[in-house]
Scaffold this active site. Structure first.
Site, PDB file in Angstrom:
ATOM      1  N   ARG A 125       0.876  -1.183   0.000  1.00  0.00           N
ATOM      2  CA  ARG A 125       0.000   0.000   0.000  1.00  0.00           C
ATOM      3  C   ARG A 125       0.906   1.224   0.000  1.00  0.00           C
ATOM      4  NH1 ARG A 125      -2.805   2.944   4.424  1.00  0.00           N
ATOM      5  NH2 ARG A 125      -4.732   3.877   3.636  1.00  0.00           N
ATOM      6  N   ASN A 145      -7.090   8.143   2.628  1.00  0.00           N
ATOM      7  CA  ASN A 145      -6.695   7.585   3.917  1.00  0.00           C
ATOM      8  C   ASN A 145      -7.505   8.201   5.059  1.00  0.00           C
ATOM      9  OD1 ASN A 145      -4.607   6.001   5.550  1.00  0.00           O
ATOM     10  ND2 ASN A 145      -4.424   8.041   6.464  1.00  0.00           N
ATOM     11  N   GLU A 146      -8.044   7.353   5.933  1.00  0.00           N
ATOM     12  CA  GLU A 146      -8.707   7.769   7.176  1.00  0.00           C
ATOM     13  C   GLU A 146      -9.472   9.077   6.981  1.00  0.00           C
ATOM     14  OE1 GLU A 146      -5.690   7.704  10.200  1.00  0.00           O
ATOM     15  OE2 GLU A 146      -5.229   5.585   9.865  1.00  0.00           O
ATOM     16  N   HIS A 190      -8.598   0.145  10.020  1.00  0.00           N
ATOM     17  CA  HIS A 190      -7.263   0.310  10.585  1.00  0.00           C
ATOM     18  C   HIS A 190      -7.322  -0.065  12.059  1.00  0.00           C
ATOM     19  CE1 HIS A 190      -5.996   3.392   7.250  1.00  0.00           C
ATOM     20  NE2 HIS A 190      -6.397   2.215   6.767  1.00  0.00           N
ATOM     21  N   TYR A 246      -5.658  -0.160  15.534  1.00  0.00           N
ATOM     22  CA  TYR A 246      -4.654   0.276  16.514  1.00  0.00           C
ATOM     23  C   TYR A 246      -5.251   0.104  17.909  1.00  0.00           C
ATOM     24  CZ  TYR A 246      -1.997   1.986  12.505  1.00  0.00           C
ATOM     25  OH  TYR A 246      -1.286   2.077  11.330  1.00  0.00           O
ATOM     26  N   GLU A 278      -4.377  -1.142   7.785  1.00  0.00           N
ATOM     27  CA  GLU A 278      -3.235  -0.748   8.615  1.00  0.00           C
ATOM     28  C   GLU A 278      -3.397  -1.404   9.980  1.00  0.00           C
ATOM     29  OE1 GLU A 278      -2.469   3.369   9.279  1.00  0.00           O
ATOM     30  OE2 GLU A 278      -2.744   3.944   7.185  1.00  0.00           O
ATOM     31  N   TRP A 288       1.486  -1.438   9.079  1.00  0.00           N
ATOM     32  CA  TRP A 288       2.089  -0.105   9.031  1.00  0.00           C
ATOM     33  C   TRP A 288       3.373  -0.155   9.855  1.00  0.00           C
ATOM     34  CZ3 TRP A 288       0.571   4.318   6.424  1.00  0.00           C
ATOM     35  CH2 TRP A 288       1.365   5.448   6.675  1.00  0.00           C
TER      36      TRP A 288
END
Length: 545
Positions: free
Chosen positions: A85, A162-163, A229, A231, A258, A287
């Site tokens: 990516r 992105n985001e 994503h 996290y 990610e 990531w």
């Protein structure tokens, strides 16, 4: 990922959102549609044009900030990845990656037999992050570089932005995502599209989860993949399994676009992420390869872009249980099946060295030939029988930087075609760098004109102290710390580690005798900002002003 830092989710919203895990994920029947020309979605699965089920196993690479690190794609492939990516910029927050650069990225992905997920990073945290742009603006960027993507549907997935929302006004994500998809389809994009979740990609309010079915139904090609994503929000096995499982049950395509092993907003459960994605045969993209800053350097997979220096996170992702090396399968489009191109290009000509300085050398070689066209070249450094990729290029010359003075190096070149076939190695050339440059008729002044946390602005003045004009030039210096040039006017920069090389712009190429030109640039730093003390112009040392 927001680069380089990420905000904490709001506690009240997070608590309420976690209760929402009990809510059902609504699914709609997949609409009828014509078969796309490349990747396509069927029954919640991502398929290649051949019908092969494709599961992404790869990493993110911050190309827009490290355009000189394009050789990272070769290193990522060598670690076993099947997908990369690639971070791009629309030019709204960082230097725009134009169509030529995007075409080169795609060519490099194909050369190294990687599927290329391309994303625009300028949308990161829209509504909360200053300077962030809309998904509509990102769609305009894709339309602006469409020439580089046309015909690449077998190899490229377009990650629209992105985001695209932070934690403010994120409920607008659904309508804005549908509108961006429509804009791209109306413009003729036949690619598989990927859409990121809001809430800095983590969807803690479940906006994407609960509206994914309607977004998918709004795509006239029924060819959209959703990206979560993971996290700090995803720090338990239950949260990870429930979120991914709901998409699978609803037959909606989902990837983990990610994730990391740690983060400032909490400690994600990377073992479960890897285990569940393998169990459900879902894609993941860690990531990130290298270059993180702002306190999240621990997310680097290799140190300073060196593929031989895996970090603990890199070791876990590439070589651990359910990691890339153990689970990655190369895309079938690169296979040697019936009718495929299995003939390698001819070997390139023997490279010749020129413009050899104490820290760099330019290599030039004869072009290779191939029935379907050569897409690129790998320049390798040979030491004791081992090969290391020094740089890659689509042309027949390249400048290798970061060399040590008074040292001998041996180089050779490989050619690759669009199917990923690699030629035999060229004959070698040995280059010995001098102990130091000669004193040139030039003087360079360097000064910092402004500083702020994590960044600065600089100015470089190049003066011709000789009696004849300079027509075309390359200026080189070495930063004493971890500074990196991010944008420049008056010249075109390239950077490898701390080594900076600047070629003249058309309007600064001529420096008359006793004349001068001035360059300006912005850069990043994480600590001190000492000035470089040595400069060379066209290979000759300059005095410092």
């Amino acid at each position: 990922m927001r680069f380089p830092e990420r905000p904490f989710p709001r506690a009240a919203g997070l608590a309420a959102a976690l209760l929402g895990l009990l809510l059902p994920l609504l699914a709609l029947t997949t609409p009828a549609h014509a078969a796309p020309t490349g990747f396509r979605v069927e029954n919640g699965r991502l398929l290649e044009a051949s019908g092969n089920d494709f599961v992404m196993r790869g990493v993110n690479h911050a190309h827009t900030w490290y355009a000189d690190r394009i050789s990272s794609l070769a290193h990522i492939k060598a670690k076993g990845a099947n997908t990369v990516r690639v971070v791009l910029s629309s030019g709204d927050r960082w230097t725009r990656n134009d169509a030529a650069d995007v075409a080169n990225v795609v060519a490099q992905c194909k050369q190294h037999r990687l599927i290329c997920v391309l994303e625009v990073h300028d949308t990161t945290g829209y509504g909360e992050q200053s300077g962030a742009v809309t998904l509509s603006r990102a769609a305009d960027y894709w339309i602006g570089v469409q020439s580089a993507l046309a015909g690449q549907e077998d190899y490229v997935i377009v990650n629209i932005g992105n985001e695209p929302y932070g934690n403010t006004n994120y409920t607008s994500w659904t309508a804005d995502t549908k509108a961006a998809i429509k804009k791209l389809r109306d413009a003729g994009f036949d690619h598989t599209l990927m859409v990121d979740a809001p809430n800095w990609g983590q969807d803690w309010a479940f906006t994407m989860r609960d509206n994914a079915a309607s977004v998918f139904a709004a795509d006239p090609d029924a060819n959209t993949v959703f990206s979560i994503h993971m996290y700090g929000v995803f720090d338990t096995a239950a949260e990870i399994s429930d979120y991914l499982g709901r998409f699978v049950a609803a037959k909606l395509p989902i990837v983990v676009g990610e994730f990391g092993h740690d983060h400032s907003d909490g400690n994600p459960d990377e073992d479960t992420i890897l285990a569940v994605t393998q169990q459900l045969r879902l894609g993941y993209l860690g990531w990130s390869w290298s270059g993180n800053g702002g306190g999240v350097e621990y997310l680097d997979m290799v140190t300073n872009f060196d593929p031989n220096r895996l970090t603990s996170w890199g070791e876990r992702l590439f070589n651990g249980a359910n990691g890339i090396a153990a689970t990655s399968e190369e895309a079938a489009v690169y296979g040697s099946g019936s009718g495929g191109d299995t003939t390698a290009p001819t070997a390139p000509g023997t490279p010749a060295a020129s413009a050899v300085t104490a820290s760099s050398a330019t290599l030039t070689w004869g072009a290779a030939t191939d029935a379907n066209g050569v897409t690129g070249y790998d320049v390798v450094r040979i030491s004791g029988g081992a090969e290391t990729v020094a740089t890659t290029t689509t042309g027949t010359s390249a400048t290798v930087t970061g060399l040590t003075a008074a040292t001998s190096y041996t180089f050779a070149v490989y050619a690759r075609d669009a199917a990923g076939n690699r030629s035999q190695r060229s004959a070698t050339v040995t280059v010995t760098t001098p102990s130091g440059g000669t004193t040139g008729a030039c003087e360079v002044g360097y000064r910092v004109t402004g500083e702020w946390p994590g960044g600065f602005q600089g100015e470089v003045t190049v003066r011709n102290t000789g009696s004849s004009a300079v027509n075309g030039w390359t200026l080189r210096w070495t930063f004493p710390a971890d500074q990196r040039v991010t944008n420049m006017w008056g010249g075109t920069p390239a950077q490898s580690g701390s080594e900076v090389s600047v070629t003249s712009a058309s309007y600064t190429a001529a420096i008359p005798a006793s004349g001068s030109v001035t360059l300006g640039f912005t850069g990043t730093r994480t600590g001190t900002n000492p000035s470089p003390t040595a400069f060379s112009l066209n290979g000759a040392d300059c005095s410092a002003a």
